[in-house]
Design a protein around this motif. Structure first.
Motif, short mmCIF file in Angstrom:
data_model
loop_
_atom_site.label_atom_id
_atom_site.label_comp_id
_atom_site.label_asym_id
_atom_site.label_seq_id
_atom_site.Cartn_x
_atom_site.Cartn_y
_atom_site.Cartn_z
N SER A 84 0.81 -1.22 0.00
CA SER A 84 0.00 0.00 0.00
C SER A 84 0.85 1.27 0.00
N ARG A 85 2.07 1.18 0.49
CA ARG A 85 2.94 2.36 0.53
C ARG A 85 3.91 2.43 -0.64
N ILE A 86 4.39 1.29 -1.10
CA ILE A 86 5.40 1.29 -2.16
C ILE A 86 4.79 1.40 -3.55
N ALA A 87 3.62 0.82 -3.75
CA ALA A 87 3.00 0.84 -5.09
C ALA A 87 2.85 2.26 -5.65
N PRO A 88 2.35 3.24 -4.89
CA PRO A 88 2.25 4.59 -5.47
C PRO A 88 3.61 5.18 -5.86
N MET A 89 4.63 4.87 -5.07
CA MET A 89 5.97 5.38 -5.41
C MET A 89 6.47 4.77 -6.72
N LEU A 90 6.29 3.46 -6.85
CA LEU A 90 6.72 2.82 -8.09
C LEU A 90 5.85 3.26 -9.26
N ILE A 127 -2.49 1.16 -12.39
CA ILE A 127 -2.27 -0.14 -11.76
C ILE A 127 -1.70 0.05 -10.35
N ALA A 128 -0.77 0.96 -10.21
CA ALA A 128 -0.16 1.22 -8.90
C ALA A 128 -1.19 1.74 -7.90
N LEU A 129 -2.01 2.68 -8.32
CA LEU A 129 -3.00 3.24 -7.40
C LEU A 129 -4.09 2.23 -7.06
N LEU A 130 -4.47 1.40 -8.01
CA LEU A 130 -5.44 0.34 -7.70
C LEU A 130 -4.85 -0.65 -6.71
N SER A 131 -3.60 -1.01 -6.90
CA SER A 131 -2.94 -1.93 -5.97
C SER A 131 -2.88 -1.34 -4.57
N ALA A 132 -2.49 -0.09 -4.49
CA ALA A 132 -2.40 0.57 -3.19
C ALA A 132 -3.77 0.69 -2.53
N SER A 133 -4.78 1.01 -3.30
CA SER A 133 -6.13 1.15 -2.74
C SER A 133 -6.65 -0.17 -2.20
N MET A 134 -6.48 -1.23 -2.98
CA MET A 134 -6.97 -2.55 -2.53
C MET A 134 -6.25 -3.00 -1.27
N THR A 135 -4.94 -2.84 -1.24
CA THR A 135 -4.19 -3.31 -0.08
C THR A 135 -4.40 -2.42 1.13
N PHE A 136 -4.59 -1.12 0.93
CA PHE A 136 -4.83 -0.24 2.08
C PHE A 136 -6.16 -0.55 2.74
N MET A 137 -7.20 -0.77 1.94
CA MET A 137 -8.50 -1.10 2.49
C MET A 137 -8.43 -2.43 3.23
N THR A 138 -7.81 -3.42 2.62
CA THR A 138 -7.66 -4.73 3.24
C THR A 138 -6.84 -4.63 4.52
N LEU A 139 -5.76 -3.87 4.47
CA LEU A 139 -4.90 -3.67 5.64
C LEU A 139 -5.67 -3.05 6.79
N SER A 140 -6.44 -2.02 6.51
CA SER A 140 -7.15 -1.30 7.57
C SER A 140 -8.12 -2.22 8.32
N VAL A 141 -8.90 -2.97 7.58
CA VAL A 141 -9.89 -3.84 8.23
C VAL A 141 -9.21 -5.04 8.87
N ARG A 142 -8.26 -5.64 8.18
CA ARG A 142 -7.58 -6.82 8.73
C ARG A 142 -6.82 -6.46 10.00
N ARG A 143 -6.24 -5.28 10.07
CA ARG A 143 -5.54 -4.85 11.29
C ARG A 143 -6.52 -4.80 12.46
N ARG A 144 -7.72 -4.27 12.21
CA ARG A 144 -8.73 -4.23 13.27
C ARG A 144 -9.12 -5.63 13.70
#
Length: 168
Positions: A84-90, A127-144
Motif C-alpha cells: 500500500s505504501r510502495i505501489a504509489p511510489m513505483l 495499476i499502482a494506485l489500484l494496488s495501493a487502494s486494494m491493499t490499504f483497504m484490506t490492511l485497515s480492516v484486517r488490522r482491526r
C-alpha cells in the motif's frame, strides 16, 4: 545533452521494465488479498468461524509471550502495508521514466511515439494506485480484526490462571 545527462537517462530507462514487472506482481498480490479479504468478510458476516492466525500461532507456540504474538500480528499485515505504501511510489517512477522519451518525441513531432509512451505511463500509475487502494483497504480492516483477536487472546490467556485458582 552532455555525457552525465545521457548516462542518467539511460540508467533511468533501464528501470522501466523491472518496475513494471514489480507493479504487475503487486497488482496480482493486491487482487489475491482482496479475494481472501472478501471471503473472510463473508464468513464473518455469516457467523462462521473466521481465520484466526494469532490463535493458531499461540496454539503452536504456547510459551510465546504477548510481544511475540504482537510481532506475529505485524508479520501478518506487513506485506499489505508495504504494497500500500510502495505501489504509489513505483507508479510515479513508472510514470516519469516514459515522460522523457515522450517529450523528446514531441520535440521531434513524432506523436505516435508520444501516445505510446504516455499509454505506458498512465497505465502504470493506474495499476499502482489500484494496488495501493486494494491493499490499504484490506490492511485497515484486517488490522482491526487482528487487534480484536489479540485482545480476545490476551483476555482468555489472563483468565486461565484465574480459572485454575477457582478450581483449586
Amino acid at each position: 545533452m552532455n555525457f552525465i545527462e545521457m548516462t542518467m537517462a539511460e540508467i533511468a530507462g533501464l528501470f522501466l521494465m523491472p518496475v513494471l514487472i514489480i507493479l504487475a506482481l503487486m497488482f496480482a498480490f493486491a487482487f489475491y488479498e482482496l479475494g481472501r479479504f472478501g471471503w473472510e468478510w463473508l464468513m464473518r458476516s455469516l457467523g462462521k468461524d473466521a481465520h484466526q492466525p494469532l490463535q493458531q500461532f499461540w496454539a503452536k507456540n504456547p510459551q510465546a509471550d504477548q510481544q511475540e504474538v504482537e510481532l506475529q500480528l505485524l508479520r501478518q499485515i506487513e506485506p499489505l502495508r508495504l504494497v500500500s505504501r510502495i505501489a504509489p511510489m513505483l507508479g510515479l517512477v513508472a510514470t516519469m521514466i516514459p515522460m522523457g522519451p515522450a517529450l523528446m518525441a514531441v520535440a521531434n513531432g513524432n506523436f505516435q511515439e508520444v501516445a505510446s509512451q504516455l499509454t505506458v505511463a498512465f497505465a502504470a500509475v493506474i495499476i499502482a494506485l489500484l494496488s495501493a487502494s486494494m491493499t490499504f483497504m484490506t490492511l485497515s480492516v484486517r488490522r482491526r480484526w487482528l487487534l480484536e483477536e489479540l485482545k480476545a487472546l490476551l483476555k482468555s490467556k489472563n483468565a486461565q490462571p484465574e480459572a485454575k485458582l477457582k478450581a483449586a
